[in-house]
Design an enzyme around this catalytic site. Structure first.
Site, PDB file in Angstrom:
ATOM      1  N   PHE A 118       8.722 -61.085  34.030  1.00 58.99           N
ATOM      2  CA  PHE A 118       8.687 -61.915  35.232  1.00 58.99           C
ATOM      3  C   PHE A 118       9.783 -61.508  36.233  1.00 58.99           C
ATOM      4  O   PHE A 118      10.352 -62.351  36.932  1.00 58.99           O
ATOM      5  CB  PHE A 118       8.806 -63.407  34.873  1.00 58.99           C
ATOM      6  CG  PHE A 118       7.797 -63.852  33.847  1.00 58.99           C
ATOM      7  CD1 PHE A 118       6.452 -63.923  34.163  1.00 58.99           C
ATOM      8  CD2 PHE A 118       8.193 -64.162  32.548  1.00 58.99           C
ATOM      9  CE1 PHE A 118       5.514 -64.315  33.220  1.00 58.99           C
ATOM     10  CE2 PHE A 118       7.264 -64.551  31.594  1.00 58.99           C
ATOM     11  CZ  PHE A 118       5.924 -64.627  31.938  1.00 58.99           C
ATOM     12  N   ARG A 119      10.093 -60.197  36.252  1.00 58.48           N
ATOM     13  CA  ARG A 119      11.079 -59.629  37.175  1.00 58.48           C
ATOM     14  C   ARG A 119      12.495 -60.143  36.937  1.00 58.48           C
ATOM     15  O   ARG A 119      13.368 -60.026  37.795  1.00 58.48           O
ATOM     16  CB  ARG A 119      10.668 -59.865  38.640  1.00 58.48           C
ATOM     17  CG  ARG A 119       9.331 -59.233  39.011  1.00 58.48           C
ATOM     18  CD  ARG A 119       9.094 -59.258  40.507  1.00 58.48           C
ATOM     19  NE  ARG A 119      10.143 -58.538  41.227  1.00 58.48           N
ATOM     20  CZ  ARG A 119      10.197 -57.211  41.389  1.00 58.48           C
ATOM     21  NH1 ARG A 119       9.260 -56.454  40.840  1.00 58.48           N
ATOM     22  NH2 ARG A 119      11.172 -56.652  42.061  1.00 58.48           N
ATOM     23  N   LEU A 120      12.744 -60.697  35.767  1.00 60.09           N
ATOM     24  CA  LEU A 120      14.103 -61.112  35.415  1.00 60.09           C
ATOM     25  C   LEU A 120      14.826 -59.924  34.768  1.00 60.09           C
ATOM     26  O   LEU A 120      15.157 -59.930  33.582  1.00 60.09           O
ATOM     27  CB  LEU A 120      14.064 -62.324  34.487  1.00 60.09           C
ATOM     28  CG  LEU A 120      13.497 -63.598  35.119  1.00 60.09           C
ATOM     29  CD1 LEU A 120      13.464 -64.730  34.110  1.00 60.09           C
ATOM     30  CD2 LEU A 120      14.333 -63.999  36.336  1.00 60.09           C
ATOM     31  N   HIS A 121      15.034 -58.892  35.578  1.00 59.70           N
ATOM     32  CA  HIS A 121      15.635 -57.667  35.093  1.00 59.70           C
ATOM     33  C   HIS A 121      17.133 -57.848  34.832  1.00 59.70           C
ATOM     34  O   HIS A 121      17.779 -58.720  35.412  1.00 59.70           O
ATOM     35  CB  HIS A 121      15.440 -56.543  36.118  1.00 59.70           C
ATOM     36  CG  HIS A 121      14.061 -56.438  36.665  1.00 59.70           C
ATOM     37  ND1 HIS A 121      12.943 -56.429  35.858  1.00 59.70           N
ATOM     38  CD2 HIS A 121      13.607 -56.356  37.942  1.00 59.70           C
ATOM     39  CE1 HIS A 121      11.854 -56.321  36.610  1.00 59.70           C
ATOM     40  NE2 HIS A 121      12.236 -56.288  37.879  1.00 59.70           N
TER      41      HIS A 121
END
Length: 208
Positions: free
Chosen positions: A184-187
Protein backbone atom coordinates in the site's frame (compact mmCIF):
# COMPACT_ATOMS: atom_id res chain seq x y z
CA UNK A 1 15.09 -15.58 -0.52
CA UNK A 2 16.84 -15.08 2.79
CA UNK A 3 18.70 -11.90 3.61
CA UNK A 4 22.41 -12.62 4.05
CA UNK A 5 23.00 -9.45 6.02
CA UNK A 6 20.48 -10.27 8.70
CA UNK A 7 18.22 -13.31 8.95
CA UNK A 8 15.35 -12.79 9.14
CA UNK A 9 15.43 -9.29 7.56
CA UNK A 10 14.85 -6.42 9.91
CA UNK A 11 13.13 -3.12 9.29
CA UNK A 12 15.47 -0.56 7.74
CA UNK A 13 15.37 1.49 10.93
CA UNK A 14 17.43 -1.20 12.62
CA UNK A 15 20.36 -0.42 10.29
CA UNK A 16 20.71 3.25 11.16
CA UNK A 17 24.06 2.69 12.88
CA UNK A 18 25.49 0.50 10.12
CA UNK A 19 27.89 1.89 7.52
CA UNK A 20 25.91 2.57 4.31
CA UNK A 21 28.72 0.90 2.36
CA UNK A 22 28.29 -2.29 4.38
CA UNK A 23 24.53 -2.22 3.87
CA UNK A 24 24.99 -1.61 0.13
CA UNK A 25 27.29 -4.63 -0.16
CA UNK A 26 24.72 -6.79 1.63
CA UNK A 27 21.92 -5.65 -0.66
CA UNK A 28 24.10 -6.04 -3.75
CA UNK A 29 25.02 -9.60 -2.76
CA UNK A 30 21.38 -10.49 -2.14
CA UNK A 31 20.35 -8.99 -5.48
CA UNK A 32 23.11 -10.88 -7.31
CA UNK A 33 21.93 -14.19 -5.84
CA UNK A 34 18.26 -13.49 -6.49
CA UNK A 35 18.31 -11.64 -9.82
CA UNK A 36 21.59 -12.71 -11.42
CA UNK A 37 22.22 -10.89 -14.69
CA UNK A 38 23.04 -7.16 -14.82
CA UNK A 39 22.68 -6.63 -11.09
CA UNK A 40 25.44 -4.01 -11.46
CA UNK A 41 23.43 -1.94 -13.94
CA UNK A 42 22.83 1.57 -12.60
CA UNK A 43 21.35 4.78 -13.90
CA UNK A 44 23.93 7.58 -14.01
CA UNK A 45 22.58 11.13 -13.84
CA UNK A 46 24.77 14.09 -14.76
CA UNK A 47 24.27 17.78 -15.57
CA UNK A 48 25.57 19.63 -18.64
CA UNK A 49 24.89 23.33 -19.21
CA UNK A 50 22.17 23.16 -16.57
CA UNK A 51 20.36 20.30 -18.32
CA UNK A 52 20.01 16.89 -16.59
CA UNK A 53 21.07 13.77 -18.49
CA UNK A 54 20.68 10.11 -17.57
CA UNK A 55 21.81 6.78 -18.99
CA UNK A 56 22.56 3.24 -17.80
CA UNK A 57 26.15 2.18 -17.07
CA UNK A 58 27.71 -0.73 -15.19
CA UNK A 59 29.28 -0.58 -11.75
CA UNK A 60 32.71 -2.18 -11.95
CA UNK A 61 33.94 -1.71 -8.40
CA UNK A 62 32.66 -0.77 -4.96
CA UNK A 63 35.65 -0.54 -2.66
CA UNK A 64 33.91 0.50 0.55
CA UNK A 65 34.54 4.17 -0.15
CA UNK A 66 33.55 4.87 -3.74
CA UNK A 67 31.67 3.51 -6.76
CA UNK A 68 33.72 3.06 -9.94
CA UNK A 69 32.67 2.85 -13.59
CA UNK A 70 34.49 3.34 -16.91
CA UNK A 71 33.79 5.25 -20.09
CA UNK A 72 35.21 7.37 -22.90
CA UNK A 73 35.94 10.70 -21.24
CA UNK A 74 35.19 12.48 -24.53
CA UNK A 75 31.66 11.02 -24.61
CA UNK A 76 28.57 12.97 -23.61
CA UNK A 77 28.68 11.67 -20.05
CA UNK A 78 32.46 11.96 -19.84
CA UNK A 79 32.49 15.64 -20.80
CA UNK A 80 29.56 16.34 -18.45
CA UNK A 81 31.38 14.72 -15.53
CA UNK A 82 34.55 16.68 -16.19
CA UNK A 83 32.67 19.97 -16.44
CA UNK A 84 30.46 19.28 -13.41
CA UNK A 85 32.06 16.56 -11.24
CA UNK A 86 28.95 15.63 -9.31
CA UNK A 87 26.53 12.87 -10.19
CA UNK A 88 23.83 10.51 -8.95
CA UNK A 89 23.53 6.74 -9.31
CA UNK A 90 20.39 4.64 -9.00
CA UNK A 91 20.22 0.87 -8.59
CA UNK A 92 16.80 -0.76 -8.94
CA UNK A 93 16.40 -4.44 -8.15
CA UNK A 94 12.82 -5.35 -9.02
CA UNK A 95 12.99 -8.90 -7.70
CA UNK A 96 14.17 -7.68 -4.30
CA UNK A 97 11.70 -4.76 -4.34
CA UNK A 98 14.60 -2.45 -3.52
CA UNK A 99 16.44 0.55 -4.86
CA UNK A 100 19.50 2.52 -3.76
CA UNK A 101 20.07 6.19 -4.65
CA UNK A 102 23.63 7.51 -4.39
CA UNK A 103 24.72 11.12 -4.81
CA UNK A 104 28.23 12.47 -4.56
CA UNK A 105 31.45 13.88 -5.94
CA UNK A 106 33.15 12.41 -9.00
CA UNK A 107 36.86 12.09 -9.71
CA UNK A 108 38.39 10.94 -12.97
CA UNK A 109 40.91 8.14 -12.49
CA UNK A 110 44.38 8.34 -13.99
CA UNK A 111 45.41 6.34 -17.02
CA UNK A 112 47.54 4.14 -14.76
CA UNK A 113 44.62 3.42 -12.42
CA UNK A 114 42.28 2.74 -15.37
CA UNK A 115 44.63 0.37 -17.21
CA UNK A 116 44.12 -2.86 -15.20
CA UNK A 117 40.38 -2.95 -15.84
CA UNK A 118 40.84 -2.00 -19.51
CA UNK A 119 43.29 -4.86 -19.97
CA UNK A 120 40.83 -7.29 -18.35
CA UNK A 121 38.17 -6.60 -20.99
CA UNK A 122 37.61 -8.94 -23.97
CA UNK A 123 39.80 -8.06 -26.94
CA UNK A 124 36.75 -7.06 -28.98
CA UNK A 125 35.75 -4.51 -26.36
CA UNK A 126 39.28 -3.07 -26.31
CA UNK A 127 39.21 -2.75 -30.11
CA UNK A 128 35.79 -1.09 -29.92
CA UNK A 129 37.15 1.52 -27.52
CA UNK A 130 39.59 2.58 -30.24
CA UNK A 131 37.08 2.30 -33.08
CA UNK A 132 34.19 4.32 -31.64
CA UNK A 133 34.31 8.08 -31.11
CA UNK A 134 31.57 7.69 -28.53
CA UNK A 135 28.64 10.11 -28.73
CA UNK A 136 29.81 11.68 -32.02
CA UNK A 137 27.55 11.52 -35.10
CA UNK A 138 28.16 8.80 -37.71
CA UNK A 139 26.59 8.30 -41.13
CA UNK A 140 25.88 4.58 -40.89
CA UNK A 141 26.46 1.42 -38.90
CA UNK A 142 28.47 0.14 -41.85
CA UNK A 143 30.96 2.97 -41.29
CA UNK A 144 31.29 1.95 -37.64
CA UNK A 145 32.00 -1.62 -38.72
CA UNK A 146 34.64 -0.27 -41.10
CA UNK A 147 36.27 1.63 -38.24
CA UNK A 148 36.35 -1.56 -36.20
CA UNK A 149 37.99 -3.45 -39.08
CA UNK A 150 40.62 -0.72 -39.38
CA UNK A 151 41.49 -1.00 -35.71
CA UNK A 152 41.57 -4.80 -35.87
CA UNK A 153 44.12 -4.50 -38.67
CA UNK A 154 46.06 -1.86 -36.75
CA UNK A 155 46.41 -4.12 -33.72
CA UNK A 156 46.66 -7.36 -35.69
CA UNK A 157 50.00 -8.36 -34.17
CA UNK A 158 49.86 -6.55 -30.86
CA UNK A 159 47.54 -5.98 -27.93
CA UNK A 160 45.60 -2.71 -28.05
CA UNK A 161 46.79 -0.35 -25.29
CA UNK A 162 44.41 1.77 -23.28
CA UNK A 163 43.26 4.76 -25.37
CA UNK A 164 44.30 8.17 -24.04
CA UNK A 165 40.64 9.15 -23.66
CA UNK A 166 39.38 5.99 -21.90
CA UNK A 167 39.13 6.39 -18.15
CA UNK A 168 37.48 5.29 -14.97
CA UNK A 169 35.36 7.60 -12.85
CA UNK A 170 35.02 7.24 -9.09
CA UNK A 171 31.97 8.58 -7.26
CA UNK A 172 32.49 9.21 -3.55
CA UNK A 173 29.04 9.52 -1.98
CA UNK A 174 27.71 12.32 0.17
CA UNK A 175 24.26 10.77 0.34
CA UNK A 176 23.02 7.18 0.08
CA UNK A 177 19.34 6.34 0.39
CA UNK A 178 17.98 2.81 0.74
CA UNK A 179 14.39 2.14 -0.33
CA UNK A 180 12.44 -1.02 0.43
CA UNK A 181 9.02 -1.44 -1.18
CA UNK A 182 6.11 -1.87 1.20
CA UNK A 183 2.46 -2.78 0.83
CA UNK A 184 0.00 0.00 0.00
CA UNK A 185 2.96 2.31 -0.80
CA UNK A 186 4.11 2.27 2.82
CA UNK A 187 7.71 1.99 1.70
CA UNK A 188 10.72 2.10 4.01
CA UNK A 189 13.37 4.75 3.36
CA UNK A 190 16.66 5.13 5.18
CA UNK A 191 19.01 7.95 4.16
CA UNK A 192 22.65 8.45 5.12
CA UNK A 193 24.26 11.83 4.46
CA UNK A 194 27.32 13.90 5.30
CA UNK A 195 28.32 17.47 4.36
CA UNK A 196 31.80 16.45 3.11
CA UNK A 197 33.58 13.16 2.46
CA UNK A 198 35.77 13.66 5.56
CA UNK A 199 32.81 13.89 7.94
CA UNK A 200 30.83 11.14 9.63
CA UNK A 201 27.60 9.75 8.26
CA UNK A 202 24.28 10.82 9.75
CA UNK A 203 21.18 8.71 9.21
CA UNK A 204 17.47 9.46 9.17
CA UNK A 205 14.26 7.70 8.29
CA UNK A 206 12.09 9.28 5.59
CA UNK A 207 8.37 8.98 5.04
CA UNK A 208 7.36 7.20 1.82
Amino acid sequence: MTEKFDTPPKLLEHYRDVSPHVLFDAWFTAAAEFEGQDVNAMSLATVAAGVPQVRTVLLKEHNGQAFVFYTNNESRKGTALQAHPQAALLFFWRGQRRQVLIEGEVEQLSQQASTPYYQSRPRGSRIAAWASAQSRPIESYALLQQQVAEQEERFKTTEPPIPPYWRGFSLTPLRIEFWQEGDFRLHQRLAFSRPTVSQAWQSELLQP
